[in-house]
Design a protein around this motif. Sequence first.
Motif, PDB file in Angstrom:
ATOM      1  N   PRO A 191       0.872  -1.106  -0.169  1.00 11.44           N
ATOM      2  CA  PRO A 191       0.021  -0.036  -0.194  1.00 11.44           C
ATOM      3  C   PRO A 191       0.634   1.165   0.023  1.00 11.44           C
ATOM      4  O   PRO A 191       0.385   2.298  -0.563  1.00 11.44           O
ATOM      5  N   SER A 192       1.942   1.225   0.477  1.00 13.19           N
ATOM      6  CA  SER A 192       2.997   2.379   0.601  1.00 13.19           C
ATOM      7  C   SER A 192       4.353   1.660   0.945  1.00 13.19           C
ATOM      8  O   SER A 192       4.609   0.841   1.195  1.00 13.19           O
ATOM      9  N   PRO A 193       5.373   2.607   0.488  1.00 15.51           N
ATOM     10  CA  PRO A 193       6.486   2.348   0.673  1.00 15.51           C
ATOM     11  C   PRO A 193       6.744   2.175   2.193  1.00 15.51           C
ATOM     12  O   PRO A 193       6.405   2.436   3.124  1.00 15.51           O
ATOM     13  N   VAL A 194       7.447   0.659   2.490  1.00 15.68           N
ATOM     14  CA  VAL A 194       7.666   0.419   3.956  1.00 15.68           C
ATOM     15  C   VAL A 194       9.055   0.673   4.789  1.00 15.68           C
ATOM     16  O   VAL A 194       8.754   1.049   5.792  1.00 15.68           O
ATOM     17  N   GLN A 195      10.173   1.003   4.037  1.00 18.67           N
ATOM     18  CA  GLN A 195      11.288   1.293   4.422  1.00 18.67           C
ATOM     19  C   GLN A 195      12.108   2.746   4.329  1.00 18.67           C
ATOM     20  O   GLN A 195      13.004   2.936   4.516  1.00 18.67           O
ATOM     21  N   VAL A 196      11.339   3.323   3.310  1.00 14.00           N
ATOM     22  CA  VAL A 196      11.668   4.611   2.985  1.00 14.00           C
ATOM     23  C   VAL A 196      12.106   5.659   4.205  1.00 14.00           C
ATOM     24  O   VAL A 196      13.129   6.452   4.297  1.00 14.00           O
ATOM     25  N   ARG A 197      11.300   5.836   5.284  1.00 13.27           N
ATOM     26  CA  ARG A 197      11.231   6.507   6.445  1.00 13.27           C
ATOM     27  C   ARG A 197      12.754   6.090   7.163  1.00 13.27           C
ATOM     28  O   ARG A 197      13.281   6.937   7.548  1.00 13.27           O
TER      29      ARG A 197
ATOM     30  N   ARG B  99      13.355   0.548  -5.756  1.00  8.86           N
ATOM     31  CA  ARG B  99      13.136   1.900  -6.551  1.00  8.86           C
ATOM     32  C   ARG B  99      13.121   3.133  -5.727  1.00  8.86           C
ATOM     33  O   ARG B  99      13.642   4.138  -5.692  1.00  8.86           O
ATOM     34  N   ASP B 100      11.934   2.774  -4.837  1.00  5.24           N
ATOM     35  CA  ASP B 100      11.604   4.019  -3.717  1.00  5.24           C
ATOM     36  C   ASP B 100      12.727   4.123  -2.912  1.00  5.24           C
ATOM     37  O   ASP B 100      13.044   5.402  -2.501  1.00  5.24           O
ATOM     38  N   LEU B 101      13.727   3.270  -2.519  1.00  2.00           N
ATOM     39  CA  LEU B 101      14.725   3.384  -1.585  1.00  2.00           C
ATOM     40  C   LEU B 101      15.758   4.030  -2.366  1.00  2.00           C
ATOM     41  O   LEU B 101      16.635   4.938  -1.704  1.00  2.00           O
TER      42      LEU B 101
ATOM     43  N   GLY C  49      20.862   1.086  -9.300  1.00  2.00           N
ATOM     44  CA  GLY C  49      21.613   1.747  -8.256  1.00  2.00           C
ATOM     45  C   GLY C  49      22.424   0.328  -7.796  1.00  2.00           C
ATOM     46  O   GLY C  49      22.223  -0.888  -8.384  1.00  2.00           O
ATOM     47  N   THR C  50      23.375   0.141  -7.078  1.00  6.62           N
ATOM     48  CA  THR C  50      24.114  -0.702  -6.360  1.00  6.62           C
ATOM     49  C   THR C  50      23.334  -1.752  -5.781  1.00  6.62           C
ATOM     50  O   THR C  50      22.916  -1.331  -4.599  1.00  6.62           O
ATOM     51  N   THR C  51      23.345  -3.031  -6.107  1.00  6.82           N
ATOM     52  CA  THR C  51      22.554  -3.955  -5.491  1.00  6.82           C
ATOM     53  C   THR C  51      23.211  -5.210  -4.937  1.00  6.82           C
ATOM     54  O   THR C  51      24.261  -5.285  -5.538  1.00  6.82           O
ATOM     55  N   ALA C  52      22.939  -5.918  -3.804  1.00  7.68           N
ATOM     56  CA  ALA C  52      23.584  -7.257  -3.352  1.00  7.68           C
ATOM     57  C   ALA C  52      22.600  -8.194  -2.931  1.00  7.68           C
ATOM     58  O   ALA C  52      21.217  -7.809  -2.864  1.00  7.68           O
ATOM     59  N   VAL C  53      23.033  -9.343  -3.158  1.00  7.92           N
ATOM     60  CA  VAL C  53      22.162 -10.493  -2.429  1.00  7.92           C
ATOM     61  C   VAL C  53      22.853 -11.280  -1.341  1.00  7.92           C
ATOM     62  O   VAL C  53      24.168 -11.477  -1.799  1.00  7.92           O
TER      63      VAL C  53
END
Length: 346
Positions: free
Chosen positions: A120-126, A177-179, A218-222
Amino acid sequence: MTGLPVLPTSLVGSAPQPDWLIDRAQLSGRQPPRVRARELWRPAPEHLAEAQDDATEVAIRTQERAGLDIVTDGEIRRESYSNHFATALDGIDLDHPGTVISRSGTPAPVPRIVGPLHRPSPVQVRDLEFLRRRTDRAVKITVPGPFTMTQLSADEHYGDPEAVAMAYAALVNAEIRDLFAAGADIVQIDEPYLQARPDDARAFGLAAVTAALDGISGTTAVHLCFGYAALVHERPAGYSFLPELAGCPADQISIETAQSGLDLGVLADLAGKTVVLGVIDLSDTAVEPVDVVADRVRRAFRYTHPSALVIAPDCGMKYLPRESAEGKMRAMAGAAAVLRAELEDS
């Protein structure tokens, strides 16, 4: 992301939460919660967000003081690495959880999927914005991976685990994407169940991870691991699912090598990737000497160039005593300094 030295240092994700914030004895005596576990928090609900912010600031300052180059929020606001995101989605019945068998072989209550999964909305942007405002160092934040969330949910809607994984992947992609838009330098997907369930991982897990990272610039990791050392004591001789990740879009692959003594010949399978090299043993609270940590990193130089390595703990530091965790962070930073000096002299 610019300005990082060779062999940058970073947490995998989590730092220890203070005992004034969370009941660490209760936390350590159970499997990581997959549904909400509000009983773990010590502050009253009306004070919890402020207390979590304060503890997050402590975690940031601790990483800076220890000398880490890349800083995380310590996952301080999370009861576990996965449930903070997974329980924020629509399509889940959290009041009547389902049950699955965890990687340790025990039944675990998990989110029950009863409708289309929706964010429903970004979870971890804050959380990311809070971190970004409080440090001038590179920042990383973690998101649970679509395959792992599929393994840790009970599906009563899609009727097909691959369809569940791809639904989660779309939501993780939107979150990433939001992060990045909010200022993240690195976003890491945590996928421990790629190792725990390799057959399913080969069947559809890699496709789900690829979909979660589709179109991300952006730079991503797994991150893969063998489980928290405090909860899973035995380590296999090697990964059951690792070379397959060479073909995924992630820039970095995070693995553990300290407790397991992993044969680093596996790094040859990850040519072209930066390897986040776990060199801190989390099964022992004793702080490793700097030279021991440096030796663990040097083992990798036979198989990959130092410029393709990040120095990190094996896994999250969530279950370590705070003093031990900070000492181990300092040992990482000290080892990086020693190795950088050697490389400059060579």
